[in-house]
Design a protein around this motif. Sequence first.
Motif, short mmCIF file in Angstrom:
data_model
loop_
_atom_site.label_atom_id
_atom_site.label_comp_id
_atom_site.label_asym_id
_atom_site.label_seq_id
_atom_site.Cartn_x
_atom_site.Cartn_y
_atom_site.Cartn_z
N ALA A 152 -2.58 0.48 11.01
CA ALA A 152 -1.98 -0.81 11.41
C ALA A 152 -2.03 -0.95 12.93
O ALA A 152 -2.44 -1.98 13.46
N ASN A 153 -1.63 0.11 13.60
CA ASN A 153 -1.59 0.08 15.05
C ASN A 153 -2.99 -0.06 15.67
O ASN A 153 -3.20 -0.86 16.59
N PHE A 197 -4.27 -3.54 15.14
CA PHE A 197 -3.59 -4.44 16.09
C PHE A 197 -4.22 -4.33 17.47
O PHE A 197 -4.49 -5.33 18.13
N LEU A 241 1.86 -5.78 11.30
CA LEU A 241 3.18 -5.25 11.61
C LEU A 241 3.88 -4.77 10.34
O LEU A 241 4.53 -3.72 10.31
N GLN A 259 2.77 -1.34 9.59
CA GLN A 259 3.43 -0.33 10.41
C GLN A 259 4.85 -0.06 9.93
O GLN A 259 5.28 1.09 9.82
N GLU A 276 13.50 -5.03 15.95
CA GLU A 276 12.92 -3.88 15.25
C GLU A 276 13.85 -3.40 14.13
O GLU A 276 13.41 -3.13 13.02
N TYR A 286 4.89 -1.22 17.42
CA TYR A 286 4.16 -0.19 16.67
C TYR A 286 4.58 1.21 17.13
O TYR A 286 3.94 2.19 16.81
N ASN A 336 7.67 2.67 16.72
CA ASN A 336 8.73 3.31 15.93
C ASN A 336 10.05 3.52 16.69
O ASN A 336 10.42 4.63 17.03
#
Length: 488
Positions: free
Chosen positions: A91-92, A95, A156, A159, A388, A442, A444
């Motif tokens: 995912a990251n 992106f 997103l 992620q 987040e 991304y 965490n």
Amino acid sequence: MKSDVDLRDAENMARVKEIRQVFIEYGQKASFVTPELAAIPETTMKQFIAEEPKLEIYKMGLMDVYRMKMHTLSELEEAVMAKTGMITGTANSTFSVFSNAEMPRVKASIDGEEKELTPANFSMARSSANRELRQEVTKSYWDNYLNYEGTFGEMLNGQVKVNVFRAKARNYDSALEAAIKPNNIPVEAYKSLVKNINDNLGTFHRYLELKKRMLGVEQLMYSDIYAPTVKGVELKYNYEEAQELILKSLKPLGKDYIEVVDHAFNNRWIDVYPTAGKRSGAYSNGGAYDVHPYILMNYTGQYNEVSTLTHELGHTMHSYYSNKTQPFATADYATFVAEVASTFNEVLLNDMMQKKLKDDDMRLSLLMSMLDGFKGTLFRQTQFAEFELAIHEAAEKGTPLTGKVLTQMYGDITRKYYGHDKGVCTVEDNVAVEWAAIPHFYMNFYVYQYSTSFVASQALAAKVLDGDKEAKKRYIEFISSGGFRLSN
Ligand SMILES: [Zn+2]
């Protein structure tokens, strides 16, 4: 680090890829260690440590095995978890490729010139003194992002799912707990940051009111946030002048500290100027334990780069003192404290500049940039942290995170922070898609640490600037302590 000096160099890039693969393989091959340690009863381990003085420096790491025991899986399960490293970064990386390279950009007329609205050009145009231009680029930039809302949403969402999966697989109550418990940070610390900032949004609104007054606009808009408030003031310093300013500003930290910074300046610890193919931005890398830290800069002479340089030197000095004082096992400091030393140095620089500059406009401009720092680091990063948390909680409850849902959630939080409903600052509708442009989501649950570090450094620097000798001593002890902790 050589690959950052010229990103076009395929050989260096291949080496970076290779070493990353080695790390992943190492992780897989060493994944048996923690489960085997955990199989030793805690009392036995404590006895080992008491009997063998050489184990003392590993005490924290060993005791962490027991603190984390309920989240440690069987040997076979750990091996499987380690292998997920091959796929959890997709995912990251998607992106990153899409938003940095392949995303189509719209054009805008900036200062009479047709320009592609890249992130760099957008960031320049939105801080223009020309309000019409600011509004125009804000509209076209975010409208363009809205065209890819669904795609960014999937990325997103991907992620967030990785984070939720890891938390569930390791028996955590939440993705938040999974992200911060390994560093021994309680979930309450995170939530209390969000709560306290929310309780004090009134202070942020005072800043926005001030901005409105200085800009002389009837209604402040989100597109005005980056506008210059003091006209015609541009502070510029060449690299030699920057070094002088920094050395002078660090005086409150004492002779030893300054000598090392001076040594860093004169012994090529820093890659200073932008060159073709060089990575943008700035960072400090303190990983070479028995050499010295390194800094990458792209210095062009703007005052904010003097600030960036002293920021990176803060990281460097934190690494330097910790590496020098601690054995390898306890030299590395937790990310939670990583931004304290850096923002601490910024406070010292700002304080000195306030005293040094006599020109009212210049001082005003500096004061405003300090307040902008509070906006950018304390309020904006906490706003990110709140978002987040909200999206992970939504995912944990089974809410599908589509691009539309993310835009709705981000918009709600942004309007709250900027006092949209109270008439403080109008947040334009399409700005709600801003989440799609932020790489930190991304990372965490990383960004809250900017806010907590910022608060800590403000408090610490205030004491040192007050001439409190003990505070200075404790500060040097703090940056010398790495990841060492006396009790557990
Ligand atoms: Zn930093």
